[in-house]
Design a protein around this motif. Structure first.
Motif, PDB file in Angstrom:
ATOM      1  N   LYS A 168      13.537  23.801  10.962  1.00 21.73           N
ATOM      2  CA  LYS A 168      14.171  23.661   9.649  1.00 21.73           C
ATOM      3  C   LYS A 168      14.313  22.179   9.320  1.00 21.73           C
ATOM      4  CE  LYS A 168      16.678  27.885   8.918  1.00 21.73           C
ATOM      5  NZ  LYS A 168      17.918  28.450   8.443  1.00 21.73           N
ATOM      6  N   GLY A 169      14.363  21.892   8.039  1.00 23.87           N
ATOM      7  CA  GLY A 169      14.476  20.511   7.573  1.00 23.87           C
ATOM      8  C   GLY A 169      15.672  19.782   8.135  1.00 23.87           C
ATOM      9  N   LYS A 170      16.781  20.468   8.304  1.00 24.98           N
ATOM     10  CA  LYS A 170      17.999  19.848   8.846  1.00 24.98           C
ATOM     11  C   LYS A 170      17.753  19.290  10.249  1.00 24.98           C
ATOM     12  CE  LYS A 170      22.796  20.964   9.824  1.00 24.98           C
ATOM     13  NZ  LYS A 170      23.829  22.000   9.808  1.00 24.98           N
ATOM     14  N   ILE A 171      17.058  20.040  11.088  1.00 22.06           N
ATOM     15  CA  ILE A 171      16.745  19.598  12.449  1.00 22.06           C
ATOM     16  C   ILE A 171      15.731  18.458  12.417  1.00 22.06           C
ATOM     17  CG2 ILE A 171      15.816  20.311  14.687  1.00 22.06           C
ATOM     18  CD1 ILE A 171      18.550  21.564  13.965  1.00 22.06           C
ATOM     19  N   ILE A 172      14.752  18.545  11.525  1.00 23.40           N
ATOM     20  CA  ILE A 172      13.746  17.481  11.395  1.00 23.40           C
ATOM     21  C   ILE A 172      14.426  16.155  11.079  1.00 23.40           C
ATOM     22  CG2 ILE A 172      11.808  16.663   9.985  1.00 23.40           C
ATOM     23  CD1 ILE A 172      10.975  19.639   9.735  1.00 23.40           C
ATOM     24  N   THR A 202       4.267  14.098  12.347  1.00 27.61           N
ATOM     25  CA  THR A 202       3.870  14.637  11.048  1.00 27.61           C
ATOM     26  C   THR A 202       4.698  15.877  10.726  1.00 27.61           C
ATOM     27  OG1 THR A 202       2.130  16.055  11.942  1.00 27.61           O
ATOM     28  CG2 THR A 202       1.475  13.843  11.216  1.00 27.61           C
ATOM     29  N   VAL A 203       4.893  16.112   9.431  1.00 33.15           N
ATOM     30  CA  VAL A 203       5.575  17.308   8.929  1.00 33.15           C
ATOM     31  C   VAL A 203       4.649  17.937   7.889  1.00 33.15           C
ATOM     32  CG1 VAL A 203       7.606  18.180   7.719  1.00 33.15           C
ATOM     33  CG2 VAL A 203       7.821  16.179   9.187  1.00 33.15           C
ATOM     34  N   SER A 204       4.427  19.244   8.011  1.00 32.38           N
ATOM     35  CA  SER A 204       3.581  19.966   7.059  1.00 32.38           C
ATOM     36  C   SER A 204       4.291  21.212   6.563  1.00 32.38           C
ATOM     37  CB  SER A 204       2.258  20.383   7.708  1.00 32.38           C
ATOM     38  OG  SER A 204       1.569  19.266   8.185  1.00 32.38           O
ATOM     39  N   GLU A 205       4.040  21.550   5.304  1.00 32.24           N
ATOM     40  CA  GLU A 205       4.582  22.794   4.766  1.00 32.24           C
ATOM     41  C   GLU A 205       3.885  23.970   5.427  1.00 32.24           C
ATOM     42  OE1 GLU A 205       3.819  22.291   0.592  1.00 32.24           O
ATOM     43  OE2 GLU A 205       5.875  21.642   0.258  1.00 32.24           O
ATOM     44  N   ILE A 206       4.565  25.086   5.525  1.00 34.39           N
ATOM     45  CA  ILE A 206       3.960  26.300   6.049  1.00 34.39           C
ATOM     46  C   ILE A 206       3.126  26.919   4.950  1.00 34.39           C
ATOM     47  CG2 ILE A 206       4.436  28.606   6.948  1.00 34.39           C
ATOM     48  CD1 ILE A 206       6.966  27.432   8.221  1.00 34.39           C
ATOM     49  N   PRO A 207       1.828  27.176   5.216  1.00 37.65           N
ATOM     50  CA  PRO A 207       0.967  27.757   4.177  1.00 37.65           C
ATOM     51  C   PRO A 207       1.445  29.138   3.752  1.00 37.65           C
ATOM     52  CG  PRO A 207      -0.291  27.197   6.146  1.00 37.65           C
ATOM     53  CD  PRO A 207       1.141  26.953   6.445  1.00 37.65           C
ATOM     54  N   GLN A 208       1.326  29.434   2.481  1.00 42.26           N
ATOM     55  CA  GLN A 208       1.774  30.721   1.926  1.00 42.26           C
ATOM     56  C   GLN A 208       0.763  31.795   2.205  1.00 42.26           C
ATOM     57  OE1 GLN A 208       4.744  31.127   0.917  1.00 42.26           O
ATOM     58  NE2 GLN A 208       5.349  29.021   0.672  1.00 42.26           N
ATOM     59  N   ALA A 220      14.607  24.822   4.447  1.00 42.28           N
ATOM     60  CA  ALA A 220      13.214  25.272   4.505  1.00 42.28           C
ATOM     61  C   ALA A 220      12.635  25.020   5.902  1.00 42.28           C
ATOM     62  CB  ALA A 220      12.385  24.533   3.468  1.00 42.28           C
ATOM     63  N   GLN A 221      11.636  25.818   6.292  1.00 49.09           N
ATOM     64  CA  GLN A 221      10.977  25.639   7.582  1.00 49.09           C
ATOM     65  C   GLN A 221       9.661  24.900   7.391  1.00 49.09           C
ATOM     66  OE1 GLN A 221      10.436  29.167   9.888  1.00 49.09           O
ATOM     67  NE2 GLN A 221      12.517  29.057  10.683  1.00 49.09           N
ATOM     68  N   TYR A 222       9.328  24.077   8.395  1.00 51.44           N
ATOM     69  CA  TYR A 222       8.118  23.268   8.372  1.00 51.44           C
ATOM     70  C   TYR A 222       7.467  23.293   9.740  1.00 51.44           C
ATOM     71  CZ  TYR A 222      10.319  21.435   4.162  1.00 51.44           C
ATOM     72  OH  TYR A 222      10.913  21.327   2.943  1.00 51.44           O
ATOM     73  N   ILE A 223       6.173  22.972   9.784  1.00 47.79           N
ATOM     74  CA  ILE A 223       5.453  22.798  11.037  1.00 47.79           C
ATOM     75  C   ILE A 223       5.427  21.305  11.326  1.00 47.79           C
ATOM     76  CG2 ILE A 223       3.225  23.060  12.201  1.00 47.79           C
ATOM     77  CD1 ILE A 223       2.710  25.447  10.310  1.00 47.79           C
ATOM     78  N   VAL A 224       5.798  20.930  12.552  1.00 51.95           N
ATOM     79  CA  VAL A 224       5.857  19.511  12.900  1.00 51.95           C
ATOM     80  C   VAL A 224       4.990  19.217  14.119  1.00 51.95           C
ATOM     81  CG1 VAL A 224       8.181  19.240  11.962  1.00 51.95           C
ATOM     82  CG2 VAL A 224       7.898  19.762  14.377  1.00 51.95           C
ATOM     83  N   ALA A 225       4.568  17.967  14.215  1.00 50.24           N
ATOM     84  CA  ALA A 225       3.925  17.433  15.413  1.00 50.24           C
ATOM     85  C   ALA A 225       4.839  16.319  15.911  1.00 50.24           C
ATOM     86  CB  ALA A 225       2.549  16.883  15.082  1.00 50.24           C
TER      87      ALA A 225
END
Length: 60
Positions: A41-45, A54-60, A14-19
């Motif tokens: 992607k979660g694997k890279i995180i 911080t890690v946040s889900e991408i809004p739908q 899954a993809q996420y937005i990170v700071a």
């Protein structure tokens, strides 16, 4: 509102937005804390978890 997660609780594909808390090199590119929006992607995180603030889900 997006849900805040931890690096250990993300799904690998899954993809996420990170700071970021510090700059990191991914391949030939540098990612920096001041970058506008970083999507990973979660694997890279999980690989760079020590640099994630911080890690946040991408809004739908």
């Amino acid at each position: 509102m997006s849900k805040t997660l931890t690096p250990a609780s993300v799904a690998d594909e899954a993809q996420y937005i990170v700071a970021l808390s510090r700059s990191v090199k991914l391949g030939r590119s540098w990612l920096r804390p001041g970058d506008a929006e970083i999507r990973l992607k979660g694997k890279i995180i999980k690989e760079i978890a020590d640099a994630i603030r911080t890690v946040s889900e991408i809004p739908q």
